[in-house]
Design a protein around this motif. Structure first.
Motif, PDB file in Angstrom:
ATOM      1  N   SER A 111       0.828  -1.206   0.000  1.00  0.00           N
ATOM      2  CA  SER A 111       0.000   0.000   0.000  1.00  0.00           C
ATOM      3  C   SER A 111       0.868   1.264   0.000  1.00  0.00           C
ATOM      4  O   SER A 111       0.635   2.187  -0.792  1.00  0.00           O
ATOM      5  CB  SER A 111      -0.925  -0.012   1.212  1.00  0.00           C
ATOM      6  N   VAL A 112       1.855   1.303   0.871  1.00  0.00           N
ATOM      7  CA  VAL A 112       2.736   2.472   0.939  1.00  0.00           C
ATOM      8  C   VAL A 112       3.522   2.609  -0.364  1.00  0.00           C
ATOM      9  O   VAL A 112       3.681   3.718  -0.887  1.00  0.00           O
ATOM     10  CB  VAL A 112       3.671   2.383   2.164  1.00  0.00           C
ATOM     11  N   LEU A 113       3.989   1.495  -0.910  1.00  0.00           N
ATOM     12  CA  LEU A 113       4.745   1.545  -2.163  1.00  0.00           C
ATOM     13  C   LEU A 113       3.872   2.085  -3.294  1.00  0.00           C
ATOM     14  O   LEU A 113       4.304   2.942  -4.072  1.00  0.00           O
ATOM     15  CB  LEU A 113       5.293   0.164  -2.514  1.00  0.00           C
ATOM     16  N   ASP A 116       3.552   5.778  -2.855  1.00  0.00           N
ATOM     17  CA  ASP A 116       4.799   6.456  -3.216  1.00  0.00           C
ATOM     18  C   ASP A 116       4.977   6.517  -4.736  1.00  0.00           C
ATOM     19  O   ASP A 116       5.339   7.553  -5.288  1.00  0.00           O
ATOM     20  CB  ASP A 116       6.006   5.746  -2.594  1.00  0.00           C
ATOM     21  N   VAL A 117       4.704   5.404  -5.403  1.00  0.00           N
ATOM     22  CA  VAL A 117       4.904   5.326  -6.852  1.00  0.00           C
ATOM     23  C   VAL A 117       3.917   6.216  -7.606  1.00  0.00           C
ATOM     24  O   VAL A 117       4.276   6.857  -8.598  1.00  0.00           O
ATOM     25  CB  VAL A 117       4.780   3.852  -7.328  1.00  0.00           C
ATOM     26  N   LEU A 118       2.682   6.265  -7.128  1.00  0.00           N
ATOM     27  CA  LEU A 118       1.639   6.982  -7.859  1.00  0.00           C
ATOM     28  C   LEU A 118       1.443   8.422  -7.389  1.00  0.00           C
ATOM     29  O   LEU A 118       0.612   9.142  -7.960  1.00  0.00           O
ATOM     30  CB  LEU A 118       0.316   6.209  -7.767  1.00  0.00           C
ATOM     31  N   ASP A 122      -1.968  12.420 -11.848  1.00  0.00           N
ATOM     32  CA  ASP A 122      -3.354  12.881 -11.875  1.00  0.00           C
ATOM     33  C   ASP A 122      -4.298  11.670 -11.911  1.00  0.00           C
ATOM     34  O   ASP A 122      -4.084  10.739 -12.695  1.00  0.00           O
ATOM     35  CB  ASP A 122      -3.558  13.754 -13.119  1.00  0.00           C
ATOM     36  N   PRO A 123      -5.336  11.654 -11.078  1.00  0.00           N
ATOM     37  CA  PRO A 123      -6.266  10.520 -11.048  1.00  0.00           C
ATOM     38  C   PRO A 123      -6.875  10.186 -12.403  1.00  0.00           C
ATOM     39  O   PRO A 123      -7.077   9.012 -12.721  1.00  0.00           O
ATOM     40  CB  PRO A 123      -7.347  10.964 -10.050  1.00  0.00           C
ATOM     41  N   GLU A 125      -5.451  10.605 -15.343  1.00  0.00           N
ATOM     42  CA  GLU A 125      -4.401   9.949 -16.132  1.00  0.00           C
ATOM     43  C   GLU A 125      -4.186   8.522 -15.651  1.00  0.00           C
ATOM     44  O   GLU A 125      -3.962   7.614 -16.451  1.00  0.00           O
ATOM     45  CB  GLU A 125      -3.102  10.744 -16.063  1.00  0.00           C
ATOM     46  N   LEU A 126      -4.256   8.313 -14.339  1.00  0.00           N
ATOM     47  CA  LEU A 126      -4.117   6.965 -13.796  1.00  0.00           C
ATOM     48  C   LEU A 126      -5.266   6.084 -14.282  1.00  0.00           C
ATOM     49  O   LEU A 126      -5.048   4.929 -14.662  1.00  0.00           O
ATOM     50  CB  LEU A 126      -4.075   7.004 -12.272  1.00  0.00           C
ATOM     51  N   ALA A 127      -6.480   6.619 -14.300  1.00  0.00           N
ATOM     52  CA  ALA A 127      -7.636   5.850 -14.773  1.00  0.00           C
ATOM     53  C   ALA A 127      -7.443   5.418 -16.223  1.00  0.00           C
ATOM     54  O   ALA A 127      -7.720   4.267 -16.584  1.00  0.00           O
ATOM     55  CB  ALA A 127      -8.918   6.664 -14.607  1.00  0.00           C
ATOM     56  N   ILE A 128      -6.952   6.320 -17.053  1.00  0.00           N
ATOM     57  CA  ILE A 128      -6.698   5.987 -18.466  1.00  0.00           C
ATOM     58  C   ILE A 128      -5.615   4.920 -18.560  1.00  0.00           C
ATOM     59  O   ILE A 128      -5.747   3.944 -19.303  1.00  0.00           O
ATOM     60  CB  ILE A 128      -6.299   7.252 -19.258  1.00  0.00           C
ATOM     61  N   THR A 129      -4.550   5.092 -17.802  1.00  0.00           N
ATOM     62  CA  THR A 129      -3.448   4.128 -17.817  1.00  0.00           C
ATOM     63  C   THR A 129      -3.936   2.745 -17.413  1.00  0.00           C
ATOM     64  O   THR A 129      -3.600   1.744 -18.062  1.00  0.00           O
ATOM     65  CB  THR A 129      -2.316   4.592 -16.871  1.00  0.00           C
ATOM     66  N   LEU A 130      -4.738   2.666 -16.370  1.00  0.00           N
ATOM     67  CA  LEU A 130      -5.255   1.375 -15.907  1.00  0.00           C
ATOM     68  C   LEU A 130      -6.163   0.734 -16.945  1.00  0.00           C
ATOM     69  O   LEU A 130      -6.119  -0.488 -17.158  1.00  0.00           O
ATOM     70  CB  LEU A 130      -5.977   1.533 -14.567  1.00  0.00           C
TER      71      LEU A 130
END
Length: 158
Positions: A111-113, A116-118, A122-123, A125-130
């Motif tokens: 969870s912490v990793l 840290d990584v993310l 931007d949420p 951009e993360l949604a698109i990436t996923l």
């Protein structure tokens, strides 16, 4: 608009995976597990009752190698082997109560990793990436099932 360099995709995914595992290994070293062991525990947790053969396939390890990992985890009291009711030659794998503490530690580290990584991404951009990565995974699963490259598959269809 510039066309992205598709040749970098596989290398980037491989590098991310390698680095993610390396950082996780370093952060989890106090748990006393090898990478193969924590990967096996994590997989068993997500699919309790799976066979050693399935675990070997899921982790892309040879059956003899996964047998040693399972032996060590069982001897340490982290997992239990139970006879498969449908196949006496097969063992099903389950987490033992002793694994709860180490699993909780792995989850905290994970969870912490991830945070840290993310951090700073931007949420949206993360949604698109996923979504893109899920599509790539689905495509690879289909290609893996079919066992042949798409060019040949397309030519074979009438």
């Amino acid at each position: 608009m510039n066309t992205p360099d598709k040749s970098a995709f596989g290398y980037l995914v491989s590098d991310i995976t390698r680095l993610f595992r390396r950082v996780f290994d370093r952060r989890s070293s106090q748990l006393g597990l090898t990478r193969a062991q924590w990967r096996a525990l994590s997989r068993i947790e997500r699919a309790e009752g799976l066979s050693q053969t399935q675990l070997a396939e899921d982790l892309d390890l040879e059956p003899i190698a996964i047998g040693r990992v399972v032996d060590r985890l069982e001897n340490a009291g982290f997992i239990e082997r139970r006879a498969d009711p449908n196949d006496r030659r097969c063992w099903c794998l389950y987490l033992a109560p002793k694994s709860a503490e180490v699993m909780a530690g792995m989850k905290r580290i994970s969870s912490v990793l991830r945070e840290d990584v993310l951090a700073g991404i931007d949420p949206s951009e993360l949604a698109i990436t996923l979504r893109v990565l899920a599509t790539v995974k689905d495509t690879l699963n289909e290609l893996d099932k079919e066992g042949r490259p798409p060019a040949i598959r397309k030519q074979a269809k009438p």
